[in-house]
Design a protein around this motif. Structure first.
Motif, short mmCIF file in Angstrom:
data_model
loop_
_atom_site.label_atom_id
_atom_site.label_comp_id
_atom_site.label_asym_id
_atom_site.label_seq_id
_atom_site.Cartn_x
_atom_site.Cartn_y
_atom_site.Cartn_z
N ARG A 1 51.49 11.83 68.48
CA ARG A 1 52.80 12.40 68.18
C ARG A 1 52.67 13.59 67.22
O ARG A 1 53.42 14.56 67.32
N GLU B 1 54.31 26.75 70.22
CA GLU B 1 54.98 27.37 71.36
C GLU B 1 56.04 28.38 70.93
O GLU B 1 56.33 29.32 71.68
N GLY C 1 51.71 16.50 69.33
CA GLY C 1 52.86 17.03 70.05
C GLY C 1 53.74 17.89 69.16
O GLY C 1 54.26 18.93 69.59
N TRP C 2 53.96 17.45 67.92
CA TRP C 2 54.75 18.23 66.95
C TRP C 2 54.13 19.60 66.72
O TRP C 2 54.82 20.63 66.80
N ARG C 3 52.84 19.63 66.46
CA ARG C 3 52.17 20.92 66.20
C ARG C 3 52.22 21.83 67.43
O ARG C 3 52.45 23.03 67.32
N ARG C 4 51.99 21.25 68.61
CA ARG C 4 51.97 22.07 69.83
C ARG C 4 53.33 22.70 70.10
O ARG C 4 53.42 23.88 70.47
N ALA C 5 54.41 21.92 69.88
CA ALA C 5 55.75 22.45 70.12
C ALA C 5 56.08 23.59 69.17
O ALA C 5 56.75 24.56 69.55
N VAL D 1 51.61 12.19 72.90
CA VAL D 1 51.68 13.65 72.75
C VAL D 1 52.96 14.17 73.38
O VAL D 1 53.68 15.00 72.80
N ALA D 2 53.29 13.67 74.57
CA ALA D 2 54.51 14.10 75.25
C ALA D 2 55.75 13.70 74.46
O ALA D 2 56.74 14.44 74.42
N LEU E 1 56.07 16.14 71.67
CA LEU E 1 56.50 17.42 72.23
C LEU E 1 58.00 17.40 72.54
O LEU E 1 58.73 18.33 72.18
N THR F 1 60.14 17.47 69.26
CA THR F 1 60.11 18.73 68.53
C THR F 1 60.69 19.86 69.37
O THR F 1 61.36 20.76 68.83
N ARG F 2 60.47 19.84 70.67
CA ARG F 2 61.09 20.86 71.53
C ARG F 2 62.61 20.77 71.50
O ARG F 2 63.30 21.79 71.59
#
Length: 339
Positions: free
Chosen positions: A198, A208, A201-205, A161-162, A165, A168-169
């Motif tokens: 992963r 944001e 992490g893409w969706r979460r970034a 996940v990191a 993130l 994508t961040r």
């Protein structure tokens, strides 16, 4: 050839301590044993059978289950495992199944191929059913996972996940908002697969920065170059508005770059691309990546498994760091770069 004195010097202990650690004798702390085993692996020291009873009464073999070694990650992990074990006089029994090149579905794991042939088992990046995990545990030898693995088992892996993130961040920090994703084949068995982490992490970034990515911005790429190329073609044809793509592996990212070139889109001027892994070939195409040390994961997992063979407790989960490697495949979108 390395000597026991070289091992002692590297580990910062006496030769007697090295001998006790390799023979599995008491009065050696876990931390010291790890230092000795690490030094042995690094130096390639091979103790003579008469000088060490580490594997006395055992098979001197560790079983490794993997989808194959054609992909960079699997090959690096297996290389690390073999390097560590060779220095201690152990062999690797490689059991490859579920290769992406095989058109047939993966056969279920048969624990009988390992029974009485191995002192421990490492599962490298292979999604398993709960029944398969139970059958391996029932062999009565230590079991550990590398690259992925369920809760409650000994695992060596990065925080997927990191990693998603961070990748994508990096793109959103450059100003990208329309960011597509080339995922590894979605694993229908386990929610703990790298592809699932992963993707999260893409969706979460994107959330944001206020972006709710439609599902059509994501295409599976099967964790290889050809899959990444096909996914890239599909994404760019269906969504010309995309200004960046995050691929869950470097091999897929390189496939996306090939697809972009074929579509007449320049990287990074028209499309930024980032991957995960730190594949050595990425440097040839200037690929920005979130790098991991797969060789170290394999080496460490092998040493921890040997500790378990000796009856010592092992950490349930070991999480490895990643690092962002900036190269020329990512830049701000044209509207930002030109303003």
């Amino acid at each position: 050839m390395a000597s026991i004195e070289d091992v002692a010097r590297t580990a910062g202990v006496s030769t007697a301590t090295v001998s006790r650690a390799l023979r599995g004798l008491p009065n050696v702390t876990e931390a010291t044993r790890v230092k000795v085993l690490t030094a042995v692996a690094e130096l390639g020291y091979v103790p003579s059978p008469s000088a060490s009873s580490l594997a006395s009464g055992r098979t001197r073999t560790i079983g490794v289950l993997t989808p194959g070694i054609a992909r960079w990650y699997f090959g690096e992990v297996v290389d690390g495992v073999e390097h560590a074990l060779r220095g201690l006089g152990f062999d690797v029994l490689l059991y490859a199944l579920g290769s992406p090149r095989d058109p047939l579905p993966r056969p279920p794991v048969d624990p009988n191929v390992l029974r009485r042939r191995v002192d421990g088992t490492l599962v490298v990046g292979l999604p398993l059913e709960a029944e398969e995990i139970s059958s391996l545990a029932a062999l009565g030898v230590p079991l550990a996972f590398v690259g992925s693995g369920p809760r409650g088992q000994v695992t060596h892996r990065v925080d997927d996940v990191a990693a998603g993130l961070a990748a994508t961040r990096h793109l959103t920090a450059l100003g990208h908002r329309a960011v597509g994703h080339v995922a590894g084949a979605q694993d229908p068995v386990s929610e703990w697969s790298p592809a699932m982490g992963r993707r999260a992490g893409w969706r979460r970034a994107l959330v944001e920065v206020g972006v709710d990515a439609p599902s059509s911005w994501e295409v599976d790429g099967n964790f290889d170059l050809e899959g990444g190329r096909a996914a890239g073609h599909a994404l760019l044809a269906a969504h010309p508005e995309l200004t960046a793509v995050f691929a869950s592996s470097d091999e897929m990212a390189m496939g996306v770059i090939l697809a972009a070139r074929a579509a007449g889109r320049r990287v990074p001027e028209d499309l930024s691309v980032i991957g995960v892994d730190g594949h050595p070939h990425g440097e040839l195409v200037g690929l920005t990546t979130v790098a991991q040390d797969a060789f170290q994961q394999g080496q460490d997992a092998a040493l921890v498994l040997l500790q378990m063979v000796l009856g010592e407790r092992a950490p349930e989960a070991v999480t490895y760091p990643t690092r962002l490697v900036r190269r020329s495949s990512t830049a701000g979108p044209r509207t930002v770069a030109e303003s």
